[in-house]
Write an enzyme that holds these catalytic residues in place. Structure first.
Site, mmCIF file in Angstrom:
data_model
loop_
_atom_site.group_PDB
_atom_site.id
_atom_site.type_symbol
_atom_site.label_atom_id
_atom_site.label_comp_id
_atom_site.label_asym_id
_atom_site.label_seq_id
_atom_site.Cartn_x
_atom_site.Cartn_y
_atom_site.Cartn_z
ATOM 1 N N GLY A 233 0.776 -1.240 0.000
ATOM 2 C CA GLY A 233 0.000 0.000 0.000
ATOM 3 C C GLY A 233 0.802 1.282 0.000
ATOM 4 C CD GLU A 268 0.732 -9.341 1.392
ATOM 5 O OE1 GLU A 268 -0.199 -8.603 0.978
ATOM 6 O OE2 GLU A 268 0.527 -10.406 1.968
ATOM 7 N N PRO A 269 4.749 -5.180 -0.938
ATOM 8 C CG PRO A 269 6.958 -4.422 -1.169
ATOM 9 C CD PRO A 269 6.136 -5.512 -0.557
ATOM 10 N N GLY A 270 3.770 -3.500 -3.906
ATOM 11 C CA GLY A 270 3.676 -3.628 -5.356
ATOM 12 C C GLY A 270 4.100 -2.312 -5.992
ATOM 13 N NE ARG A 307 -3.130 3.213 -10.844
ATOM 14 C CZ ARG A 307 -3.087 4.397 -10.288
ATOM 15 N NH1 ARG A 307 -2.625 5.436 -10.962
ATOM 16 N NH2 ARG A 307 -3.464 4.581 -9.045
ATOM 17 C CB CYS A 338 -16.273 4.262 -28.924
ATOM 18 S SG CYS A 338 -15.496 4.309 -30.525
HETATM 19 N N1 LLP Z 1 -1.289 -7.018 -0.673
HETATM 20 C C1 LLP Z 1 -2.609 -7.144 -0.894
HETATM 21 C C2 LLP Z 1 -3.372 -8.130 -0.135
HETATM 22 C C3 LLP Z 1 -3.230 -6.335 -1.866
HETATM 23 O O1 LLP Z 1 -4.534 -6.456 -2.083
HETATM 24 C C4 LLP Z 1 -2.458 -5.394 -2.597
HETATM 25 C C5 LLP Z 1 -3.059 -4.561 -3.628
HETATM 26 C C6 LLP Z 1 -1.084 -5.314 -2.328
HETATM 27 C C7 LLP Z 1 -0.537 -6.141 -1.354
HETATM 28 C C8 LLP Z 1 -0.168 -4.383 -3.064
HETATM 29 O O2 LLP Z 1 -0.504 -3.037 -2.838
HETATM 30 P P1 LLP Z 1 0.468 -1.852 -3.352
HETATM 31 O O3 LLP Z 1 1.735 -1.920 -2.556
HETATM 32 O O4 LLP Z 1 0.713 -2.052 -4.790
HETATM 33 O O5 LLP Z 1 -0.315 -0.612 -3.086
HETATM 34 N N2 LLP Z 1 -5.313 -1.186 -9.296
HETATM 35 C C9 LLP Z 1 -5.220 -0.209 -8.242
HETATM 36 C C10 LLP Z 1 -4.551 -0.762 -7.016
HETATM 37 C C11 LLP Z 1 -5.212 -2.014 -6.480
HETATM 38 C C12 LLP Z 1 -4.466 -2.625 -5.324
HETATM 39 C C13 LLP Z 1 -4.961 -3.977 -5.021
HETATM 40 N N3 LLP Z 1 -4.296 -4.624 -3.948
HETATM 41 C C14 LLP Z 1 -4.505 1.012 -8.775
HETATM 42 O O6 LLP Z 1 -4.124 1.021 -9.942
HETATM 43 O O7 LLP Z 1 -4.323 1.990 -8.050
#
Ligand code: LLP
Length: 404
Positions: A233, A268-270, A307, A338
């Site tokens: 997050g 769990e960073p994305g 997004r 469209c």
């Molecule tokens: N762990 C869990 C359980 C999650 O559901 C998520 C993201 C993450 C980790 C990774 O979160 P991050 O570090 O990337 O914020 N599509 C949306 C974001 C959806 C996130 C879903 N879960 C966007 O483009 O903003």
């Protein structure tokens, strides 16, 4: 990514030289940036020494996952497909956690057979299903339970997950019930409390609230969790105005939390790993006069980058060649799809643009390509990885013939 003599460059390459080689739109990643982000992330949390499981959903390109692996991260997956990709990239099962509210029987079986680190369960039904499968296989399966801490992440509503009205995790009462239930099980080894309150979080305050809620429930449950999985997050600076999560505060709060809890932290960073590592290179097809503004019609659209349409998210759009001429009119950057939501942003006082000019959309590494679709039968873009002055094609552009 910087301008050199008014021309945009990525690592040692001119964007111009990339455009000469490949047709736009192009998803273009920087390896140096990926490595830098991973290094920084590890540094921020050095004192905690966490297990870092990259959230595969943010970007599941196999080439990217291989780089993630090389930098010693684990993976957080949310489907059998993501799990398969993480394993294919060489990530060790003992570094993989599996989250999600709707894991199907075959997906749980697959995860159990691969001996992954943790299945983070999100309901009583799922716990019962895991137990059933583990019993059949005569295995003792490592499980976490995801708590819904009822914490507002103060981010976009659509990407908030930790409030009681959200579908994620279980509330405190159910959490305590499940701990009791699982303690008695011969097939489930309760190892982890997991939590994830949302995405693109820029303040450490919601995290502090989350930690307080976690602390409270641990005390009530009177159970020593080997792992506390705090999810991801961590937000990034899409606006390019230095809005940034205070990692130092977050880390210190966790250090304090660990003084009374003897657990290993998992993250769990994305987005914070991959978000700012990529740009989407695009060409202006037409410029069309509209009411009070000009429409800049790009060759990329909401199917490539969802997004803005989905969350009203803003991504900076910048020209690959800087000039001093300003446009008198506002510009609205749109795609050819469209739908009126196929729009990226409206900007005043932009530099004057012409048809066939090239632009880049910034910070598209996370939830860019992974959310892309073939809407309007549009082939998905090519993905390339820049390594210094070299280019590796991560995924070829789809051919229209493949979409028939
Ligand atoms: N762990 C869990 C359980 C999650 O559901 C998520 C993201 C993450 C980790 C990774 O979160 P991050 O570090 O990337 O914020 N599509 C949306 C974001 C959806 C996130 C879903 N879960 C966007 O483009 O903003």
């Amino acid at each position: 990514m910087i301008y050199k003599k008014n021309k945009l460059t990525i690592e040692k390459l001119d964007i111009d030289s990339i455009i000469k080689k490949y047709k736009t739109p192009i998803y273009c990643y920087s390896l140096a940036k990926i490595k830098e982000n991973i290094r920084n992330f590890k540094n921020y949390f050095k004192k905690i020494n966490p297990i870092v499981c990259y959230a595969v959903k943010a970007n599941s390109n196999l080439g990217i996952l291989r780089e993630i692996k090389k930098n010693n991260l684990g993976a957080d997956v949310v489907s059998g497909g993501e799990l398969m990709k993480a394993l294919k990239a060489g990530i060790k099962p003992k570094k993989i956690v599996f989250s999600g509210v709707g894991k199907e029987t075959e997906e749980i079986e697959y995860a159990i057979d691969k001996n992954i680190l943790l299945i983070n369960a999100e309901s009583k039904s799922e716990i019962l299903e895991i137990e059933k499968i583990a019993r059949r296989r005569k295995k003792y399966v490592n499980v976490g339970i995801r708590l819904n801490p009822n914490t507002d992440a103060k981010t976009l509503n659509q990407i908030s997950t930790g409030k009681k009205e959200n579908k994620f995790g279980v509330d405190q009462k159910m959490f305590l019930q499940l701990v009791k239930l699982v303690r008695k099980s011969k097939f489930i080894n309760l190892k982890c409390l997991s939590v994830h309150i949302g995405s693109q979080i820029l303040s450490d305050k919601p995290y502090q609230k989350m930690l307080n809620a976690v602390n409270k429930i641990i005390k009530k449950s009177n159970y020593n969790f080997e792992f506390i999985d705090l999810g991801g997050g961590m937000g990034i600076d899409y606006e390019h105005n230095n809005s940034k999560l205070n990692f130092k505060n977050y880390s210190q709060n966790i250090e304090r939390f660990l003084k009374t809890n003897n657990s290993k932290i998992i993250f769990e960073p994305g987005r914070s790993i991959i978000g700012n590592t990529a740009i989407l290179i695009t060409k202006i097809i037409y410029i069309k006069k509209g009411y009070n503004k000009d429409f800049i019609i790009l060759d990329t659209a909401m199917n490539d980058l969802m997004r803005p349409a989905l969350y009203g998210a803003k991504h900076k759009i910048i020209p690959i060649k800087k000039t001093n001429k300003k446009s008198k009119k506002s510009y609205e950057f749109v795609g050819p799809i469209c739908e009126s939501t196929d729009t990226f942003s409206t900007v005043k006082n932009y530099q004057k643009l012409n048809e066939k000019d090239y632009l880049i959309i910034c910070d598209v590494g996370a939830y860019g390509m992974s959310l892309a679709s073939n809407y309007n039968v549009r082939p998905k873009p090519i993905e390339i990885l820049v390594k210094n002055s070299k280019i590796q094609v991560l995924r070829k552009r789809e051919k229209i013939s493949e979409l028939m």
